[in-house]
Design an enzyme around this catalytic site. Structure first.
Site, PDB file in Angstrom:
ATOM      1  N   GLY A 103       2.049   1.607   3.578  1.00 51.04           N
ATOM      2  CA  GLY A 103       2.723   0.494   4.230  1.00 51.04           C
ATOM      3  C   GLY A 103       2.384  -0.828   3.575  1.00 51.04           C
ATOM      4  O   GLY A 103       1.536  -0.909   2.674  1.00 51.04           O
ATOM      5  N   GLY A 141       0.820  -1.203   0.000  1.00 51.93           N
ATOM      6  CA  GLY A 141       0.000   0.000   0.000  1.00 51.93           C
ATOM      7  C   GLY A 141       0.852   1.250   0.000  1.00 51.93           C
ATOM      8  O   GLY A 141       2.072   1.208   0.251  1.00 51.93           O
ATOM      9  N   HIS A 142       0.228   2.403  -0.290  1.00 46.22           N
ATOM     10  CA  HIS A 142       0.989   3.653  -0.323  1.00 46.22           C
ATOM     11  C   HIS A 142       1.441   4.066   1.064  1.00 46.22           C
ATOM     12  O   HIS A 142       2.382   4.861   1.194  1.00 46.22           O
ATOM     13  CB  HIS A 142       0.145   4.763  -0.961  1.00 46.22           C
ATOM     14  CG  HIS A 142      -0.934   5.289  -0.085  1.00 46.22           C
ATOM     15  ND1 HIS A 142      -2.152   4.654   0.043  1.00 46.22           N
ATOM     16  CD2 HIS A 142      -0.988   6.392   0.723  1.00 46.22           C
ATOM     17  CE1 HIS A 142      -2.898   5.345   0.879  1.00 46.22           C
ATOM     18  NE2 HIS A 142      -2.228   6.395   1.310  1.00 46.22           N
ATOM     19  N   ASP A 196      -8.775   9.599   0.646  1.00 49.12           N
ATOM     20  CA  ASP A 196      -8.261   8.442  -0.111  1.00 49.12           C
ATOM     21  C   ASP A 196      -9.402   7.504  -0.494  1.00 49.12           C
ATOM     22  O   ASP A 196      -9.271   6.285  -0.396  1.00 49.12           O
ATOM     23  CB  ASP A 196      -7.207   7.701   0.719  1.00 49.12           C
ATOM     24  CG  ASP A 196      -6.450   6.662  -0.118  1.00 49.12           C
ATOM     25  OD1 ASP A 196      -6.414   6.809  -1.352  1.00 49.12           O
ATOM     26  OD2 ASP A 196      -5.920   5.695   0.457  1.00 49.12           O
TER      27      ASP A 196
END
Length: 449
Positions: A292, A289-290, A407
């Site tokens: 982590g 993921g962006h 997001d």
């Protein structure tokens, strides 16, 4: 009309419900009703909508073959999300002569699904010869606990000897590529339409609710023990383990501080998370993921969790997310089960969502086709859009001050085993700076009337 949706009603339905013949709509979804479904209720003459979904009904599906008249336009019978079992082909065929749409999905019904003139939604059952069913192992285990047994699948009829046929010439390469491009285009258009519907539902839902609230900005806020305002929610998920307020959960760590293991007392230890994720191996990695790396883990008690591993480099990157979880909880937000930091890494454990995210749900392949077209029915799509709207309305309208997710995308919309929405990816959440955008949207809607 009788509407007791999500009203915490329990017990069994009385056999005489609707005996007066005046009921046209009965909405009892999202309660704790149990026992069998009374057959007389399905035979009420003027009944057009009967929604008993998401309860604990058990036993067989009543056979209403004695009901007179054909299916009425816009009539609906929804018994999805219960524990009904037994052979139900004839009962479903009779129901389609009574209702235009019959939804029996997410039960344990067995046997053959007979053809009918109406629309039947029967996924996640135990029917044979029907795509999208439970595994035979799950069905046999459920029937064993009920003291029953699955119906035997019919043996296929003997096939006649095939006649020799000439070998067909392979299709031209250009036509094959054209067919693939058409399928991809249809999938893209359907996905784009679904996201547009979600956006419009969120926008209209929040505008209507904010207008109805008026100028009272503190409605529904109750002080907690620390004196901060905590917004109450209408259906708190019993599986949420709210994160306790602690300095390590809400304050960034200073650079150069001691690199010890800090976490939330009573939650997970670093060793438990390492053991659950197999040492954070690649076989447990779901995606990068962006914010982590996301891992799937199984605790010692058999519970499934999702663990996000983040390299912090001495700075708590999730202070905003942790602060949100210390103040709020909602049944449309994915629950945070625990948090700890060790050296230069942070670990956040979330509740596992069996159906994954909206991206995989929209584009999974049906078992009986080879293309990539979406397989969600429109009733489920509408339920998902409504769930996203409720989550966004909670953040924008019920939190004080209003919050912005920042997001929202298909991968942020998580789904439980009943396709109920749990909004995730809360790492970028922040306080809304002003109401300028709200005023712009209000002016646009007023000018379009």
């Amino acid at each position: 009309m009788l509407d007791l949706t999500s009203a915490a009603v329990n017990g069994t339905l009385p056999a005489g419900l609707g005996a007066s013949g005046n009921l046209t709509t009965v909405l009892l979804a999202g309660n704790a009703l149990s026992g069998p479904v009374p057959a007389p209720l399905l035979s009420v003459g003027g009944l057009r909508v009967l929604d008993l979904s998401r309860n604990n009904f058990s036993g067989g599906l009543p056979n209403v073959s004695a009901a007179a008249g054909g299916a009425v336009a816009d009539s609906l019978f929804n018994i999805s999300g219960n524990s009904l079992y037994g052979v139900a082909g004839d009962a479903i065929a009779a129901l389609t002569r009574r209702f235009q749409v019959v939804d029996v999905s997410s039960n344990y019904l067995d046997g053959a699904l007979n053809g009918s003139d109406g629309t039947v939604l029967a996924t996640t059952n135990c029917f044979y010869g029907v795509p999208g069913q439970r595994s035979r192992v799950d069905c046999e285990e459920f029937y064993r606990k009920q003291g029953a047994r699955l119906a035997d699948a019919p043996s296929p009829p003997p096939s006649p000897l095939p006649l020799p046929l000439p070998h067909p010439s392979p299709p031209p390469e250009g036509k094959k590529k054209q067919g693939i491009s058409k399928n991809v285009l249809i999938g893209v258009l359907v996905a784009a339409g679904t996201l547009m519907v979600v956006f419009l539902v969120v926008l209209l839902f929040c505008l209507v609710k904010r207008r109805s609230r008026g100028t009272s900005g503190a409605r529904g806020v109750e002080p907690n023990e620390e004196g901060t305002g905590t917004r109450s929610v209408r259906r708190r998920d019993s599986s949420v383990n709210p994160v306790a307020s602690s300095p390590s959960a809400v304050s960034p760590r200073a650079n150069g501080g001691p690199k010890d293991v800090s976490g939330i007392p009573g939650e997970f230890s670093y060793e438990e998370l390492v053991h659950a994720t197999g040492g954070f191996g690649d076989d447990k990695l779901i995606k990068h993921g962006h914010s982590g790396d996301i891992y799937h883990g199984v605790l010692e008690n058999g519970s499934h969790v999702i663990v996000k591993k983040v390299r912090s480099n001495g700075v708590n990157k999730h202070a905003g997310e942790l602060n949100f979880y210390t103040r709020y909880s909602h049944d449309r937000i994915v629950p945070l089960l625990g948090y700890l930091s060790k050296d230069d890494e942070e670990f956040l454990a979330y509740k596992y969502m069996p159906k994954g995210d909206l991206t995989s749900a929209l584009h999974k392949n049906p078992v009986d086709t080879a293309d990539g077209l979406p397989s969600l029915d429109w009733i489920t799509r509408l339920k998902i859009a409504t769930g996203v709207a409720e989550a966004m309305c909670f953040l924008h309208d019920e939190c004080s001050p209003p919050l912005v997710h920042r997001d929202i995308q298909a991968s942020s919309v998580l789904l439980n085993d009943k396709y109920e929405v749990r909004l995730g990816s809360m790492s970028d959440i922040c306080v809304q700076q002003s109401g300028g955008s709200q005023n712009v949207f209000s002016r646009i809607l007023r000018s379009s009337k």
